[in-house]
Design a protein around this motif. Structure first.
Motif, short mmCIF file in Angstrom:
data_model
loop_
_atom_site.label_atom_id
_atom_site.label_comp_id
_atom_site.label_asym_id
_atom_site.label_seq_id
_atom_site.Cartn_x
_atom_site.Cartn_y
_atom_site.Cartn_z
N ASP A 648 0.87 -1.20 0.00
CA ASP A 648 0.00 0.00 0.00
C ASP A 648 0.90 1.24 0.00
O ASP A 648 1.54 1.55 1.00
CB ASP A 648 -0.92 0.01 1.23
N SER A 650 -0.41 4.22 -1.41
CA SER A 650 -1.36 5.26 -1.85
C SER A 650 -1.09 6.63 -1.20
O SER A 650 -1.45 7.66 -1.77
CB SER A 650 -2.79 4.81 -1.54
N ASP A 651 -0.47 6.67 -0.03
CA ASP A 651 -0.22 7.96 0.62
C ASP A 651 0.80 8.79 -0.13
O ASP A 651 0.91 10.01 0.06
CB ASP A 651 0.20 7.78 2.06
N TYR A 652 1.55 8.18 -1.04
CA TYR A 652 2.50 8.95 -1.84
C TYR A 652 1.79 9.89 -2.83
O TYR A 652 2.39 10.82 -3.35
CB TYR A 652 3.44 8.02 -2.59
N GLU A 653 0.52 9.61 -3.12
CA GLU A 653 -0.21 10.47 -4.05
C GLU A 653 -0.29 11.91 -3.54
O GLU A 653 -0.34 12.85 -4.31
CB GLU A 653 -1.63 9.92 -4.29
N GLU A 654 -0.31 12.13 -2.24
CA GLU A 654 -0.35 13.48 -1.67
C GLU A 654 1.02 13.96 -1.23
O GLU A 654 1.39 15.11 -1.43
CB GLU A 654 -1.32 13.54 -0.49
N SER A 655 1.78 13.06 -0.63
CA SER A 655 3.05 13.49 -0.04
C SER A 655 4.07 13.90 -1.08
O SER A 655 4.98 14.68 -0.79
CB SER A 655 3.62 12.38 0.85
N THR A 683 -3.15 1.13 -5.82
CA THR A 683 -1.99 1.49 -5.00
C THR A 683 -2.17 1.08 -3.55
O THR A 683 -1.26 1.27 -2.75
CB THR A 683 -1.73 3.00 -5.08
N THR A 684 -3.33 0.55 -3.22
CA THR A 684 -3.56 0.17 -1.81
C THR A 684 -3.25 -1.30 -1.57
O THR A 684 -2.82 -1.68 -0.47
CB THR A 684 -5.01 0.46 -1.40
#
Length: 814
Positions: A648, A650-655, A683-684
């Motif tokens: 997972d 997916s948090d890279y989409e914002e960071s 991405t999860t």
């Protein structure tokens, strides 16, 4: 004995020395005037032969004038022993002394005694009251009268008198003189009466106000004029001051006298003075006032200014005057001087030409130069019978107070004209040089006074002659001369005028109006070169915008580049263009770009426009550069077998974003990232295909992008054992399952023991999970299901990261 005492008292009355005020002329009346007395004593009895040492504080007397008599002056005198009482009342009205006459006498007894007289002008009160009773009160001399200093020598007295001067049209022309002071006898006094003008001695008379005369004392007491003793029915020649009042016939005035004598046989025509002599061998007498009336045949010069003529700015005036001799009994002689003053300074003089008969007049004209520095507004004083020094003339007149006339005059000078400003308007049409002008406000603003007159003319000659004035200054159309001069005439109430001028200027107001608008702006990634599409407009205009109109470009207010229009831009037309600009390195990525039409690069233009404030267009602009990406950390999860794991990220989409509008995409190859193909959408729970596996990232701001990558790692995590086995083939817990073991720890070994420590089952990666059946013959035949109960396991992973075996228990049930 009594005879010796009386003689001693007489000796004490002989005054040795003292202080007096000389009798002098106080006022003179010339005309149909006469005088009379009214007054009374405060003494209850005469001081001789026995003095009365008491006195009244009030007494009264009657004034009786004929019906044609008009009071012109009335003067109140009061007197007594002591230093004085100067606040009294007349008919209840308070009166305070305006003048006083102190007197002191040093007698042969060596003692000084004080006496006084006081004066007040009561004309207004007598004019109001007229005939009737007049009472003086609050004149309190009681304490003084009782003082032996006065009573023992019989000089205790008090009283009052009003000398009244009146006009009667039936009287001849007289000269009436009032002389006052305070002088005393014994032994004698001489008084010279000046300022006489004896023309005819018929009806001449003299009056005396005197104090402290006693009828019983007549020791060599005589009153003489010019050496001749005077007497009348009340006043014997040897006892002039005997307590009598000639006006009323009273002989009980006690210690005061109001006496009038006929002196027509004692004064000669032409006399200018008279000598009064008073002699007394015993009686202490004080003379306070003397009044003379003499017939006076005199002219009476008066003057009148008929007209004053002056030219503007001439510095001189012409006076038309008339000298009169109206209230007179004698002609006014030729050569009587006339003096002319301006603001008090003597400026000119002349004389009468001939004798002016009684009731007649003589006119004349004189031109007077106005002294330099004289204010605009000034005073003219004209005095007849004045030689020019202001002290009087050469002619004795009936009235010396009516010789002058004062006139306030203003010099006739051109008024000051404030310079009017030029007036500028737009042409009525291009190239005509003609405009419509409004200069009507000058009609009021150029005035100095509301009575001034302002007119406008097209020539200086017309303005000077005051002809052909412009009759429509509020909407005057110019004549095509540019500028056209307008002449203004400012005239004051005296007819004096000043001219001035101002210009009418017609200007071309049919102007273009250049504005600029920006279109597309071409930008490249990581480039400071931009291409700007722009349009020059001439919309709100009345004329073409000429070719070559400058256009300047600024970045953050700093000059950047320059261009020009190529062609004339018609009214309402446009011209589009494009320019490539290189933005300097010192300009930040975010800046303001401005285009200014009609600007040569320093904020000034070369084209006159209708609106000079709308030439600028400014927009915010950002240069495009690739996004800066920081290092992305690897992602590590537990190995799910054969090095494969589920990830997972997916948090890279914002960071990984630099700005909120950035887009972040993931790929399995670098080619896909650069071409933006085959994006990873899950991405999860992404399942890796290798260990490690590289994931590629594309950060895109819509124009530019950048790529990076990170790794997906799996690692061997400690296995998880479950503690329950039900080998009944129902599909639930049929075998002893250890999560995270198989395909991960390929060399593991599992051993299961019963509670007594006997080995029941062994297995490894090549064997199936234990299903509750023994494969070691320890507690029964091999292949048999073990009994229900708790069993113990030893799991050896045979991995360097986990050198110690895992020991636990499992429960087997049916």
């Amino acid at each position: 004995m009594n005879q010796k005492l009386s003689y001693l008292i007489l000796l004490l009355l002989i005054v040795f020395s003292g202080y007096t005020q000389d009798i002098a002329l106080y006022e003179q009346f010339n005309g149909r005037y006469d005088f009379t007395f009214v007054g009374n004593t405060l003494n209850p009895a005469e001081n001789n032969p026995t003095a009365a040492c008491n006195i009244y504080t009030t007494s009264s007397a009657n004034l009786n004038l004929d019906s044609n008599d008009s009071v012109v002056a009335a003067y109140l005198y009061w007197a007594g022993s002591g230093t004085g009482d100067f606040d009294i009342e007349l008919n209840g009205t308070p009166v305070t002394a305006e003048r006083d006459f102190p007197l002191s006498a040093l007698n042969t007894d060596g003692l000084t005694r004080n006496y006084f007289s006081a004066f007040a002008d009561v004309t207004a009160q007598v004019q109001t009251t007229g005939n009737g009773v007049y009472t003086v009160s609050e004149l309190d001399l009681t304490a003084v009268i009782q003082d032996p200093l006065y009573c023992n020598i019989k000089t205790n007295f008090g009283g009052w008198a009003i000398i009244v001067f009146y006009y009667n049209p039936n009287l001849p022309l007289n000269q009436v003189n009032l002389y006052d002071g305070l002088e005393y006898v014994p032994p004698f006094i001489n008084v010279i009466l000046p300022s006489l003008n004896v023309i005819d001695n018929e009806g001449a008379k003299i009056g005396f106000l005197a104090w402290e005369g006693d009828a019983s004392l007549a020791v060599t007491e005589t009153l003489s004029i010019n050496g001749t003793p005077l007497s009348n029915d009340l006043n014997p020649v040897n006892n002039a001051f005997n307590g009598t009042n000639t006006v009323t016939g009273s002989s009980t005035m006690y210690n005061m006298d109001l006496d009038i004598y006929d002196i027509q046989d004692n004064i000669a025509i032409g006399d200018a003075t008279a000598e009064i002599t008073l002699q007394s061998g015993q009686d202490f007498v004080m003379v306070n006032a003397i009044v003379t009336k003499l017939n006076s045949q005199l002219p009476d010069a008066t003057i009148e200014i008929n007209t004053i003529t002056q030219e503007c700015n001439s510095g001189s005036i012409s006076l038309d005057y008339t000298v009169y001799n109206v209230n007179s009994t004698e002609f006014l002689p030729a050569g009587t001087p006339i003096a002319f003053y301006i603001n008090g300074d003597f400026v000119a003089g002349t004389t009468t030409m001939g004798d002016i008969p009684i009731g007649d007049n003589e006119s004349g004209i004189i031109i007077i130069n106005i002294p330099a520095g004289t204010p605009i507004d000034y005073e003219i004083l004209v005095v007849v019978d004045d030689v020019g020094d202001g002290t009087g003339g050469i002619v004795t007149e009936t009235d010396e107070t009516n010789n002058s006339v004062i006139i306030n005059e203003t010099q006739h000078v051109s008024p000051p004209l404030q310079q009017p400003e030029d007036i500028t308007v737009c042409e009525t049409d291009n190239g005509t040089n003609i405009g419509v002008f409004d200069f009507s406000e000058y009609i009021e603003s150029l005035k100095n006074n509301t009575t001034d007159i302002v007119t406008f003319h097209t020539s200086l000659t017309d303005a000077i002659d005051n002809v052909d004035a412009i009759d429509n200054p509020e909407n005057y159309t110019s004549n095509g001369m540019n500028p056209q001069t307008i002449y203004v005439r400012l005239e004051n109430e005296n007819g004096c005028f000043t001219t001035g001028e101002f210009n009418l200027i017609a200007i071309d107001c049919l102007f273009p109006d250049g504005t600029v608008s920006l279109g597309d702006i071409g930008k490249s990634c990581n480039s400071r070169v931009i291409t700007v599409q722009y349009t020059i407009n001439n919309f709100n205009s009345f004329d073409v915008l000429p070719s070559g109109t400058p256009i300047s470009i600024y970045a953050n207010g700093e000059f950047l580049d320059y261009t020009e229009t190529l062609l004339d831009i018609a009214i309402g037309g446009i011209e589009s263009g494009s320019i490539t600009l290189t933005i300097p390195d010192d300009v930040p990525l975010d800046f303001e770009l401005s285009f200014v039409v009609d600007d040569i690069g320093n904020g000034t233009g070369i084209v006159t426009e209708i609106d000079e404030t709308n030439n600028n267009t400014l927009i915010p602009l950002s240069l495009i550069v690739s996004t800066d990406l920081h290092e992305v950390a690897s992602v590590i999860v537990c190995d799910e077998g054969f090095g494969i794991g589920t990830f997972d990220f997916s948090d890279y989409e914002e960071s990984l974003k630099n700005i909120p509008t950035d887009m972040v995409y993931f790929y399995t190859t670098a080619t896909d990232a650069n071409q933006d193909s085959n994006r990873i959408y899950n991405t999860t729970t992404f399942v890796s295909t290798s260990n490690p596996q590289e994931i590629f990232v594309r950060v895109d701001n819509g124009i530019c992008y950048n790529t990076t990558s990170f790794l997906l790692y799996t690692k061997k995590c400690p296995p998880t054992t479950f503690n329950y086995v039900t080998p009944n083939n129902d599909g639930y817990n049929d075998t002893f399952f250890v999560e995270g073991l198989r395909n991960i720890f390929l060399n593991f070994k599992m051993s299961i023991y019963n509670r007594w420590g006997s080995l029941v089952w062994t297995g490894n990666h090549s064997k199936e999970d234990w299903n509750g059946i023994a494969n070691v013959e320890k507690i029964g035949p091999e292949g048999n299901t073990v009994p229900v109960g708790t069993y113990y396991f030893v799991l050896e992973l045979n991995d360097p990261d986990y050198p110690e075996p895992i020991v636990g228990w499992v429960y087997v049930s049916k």
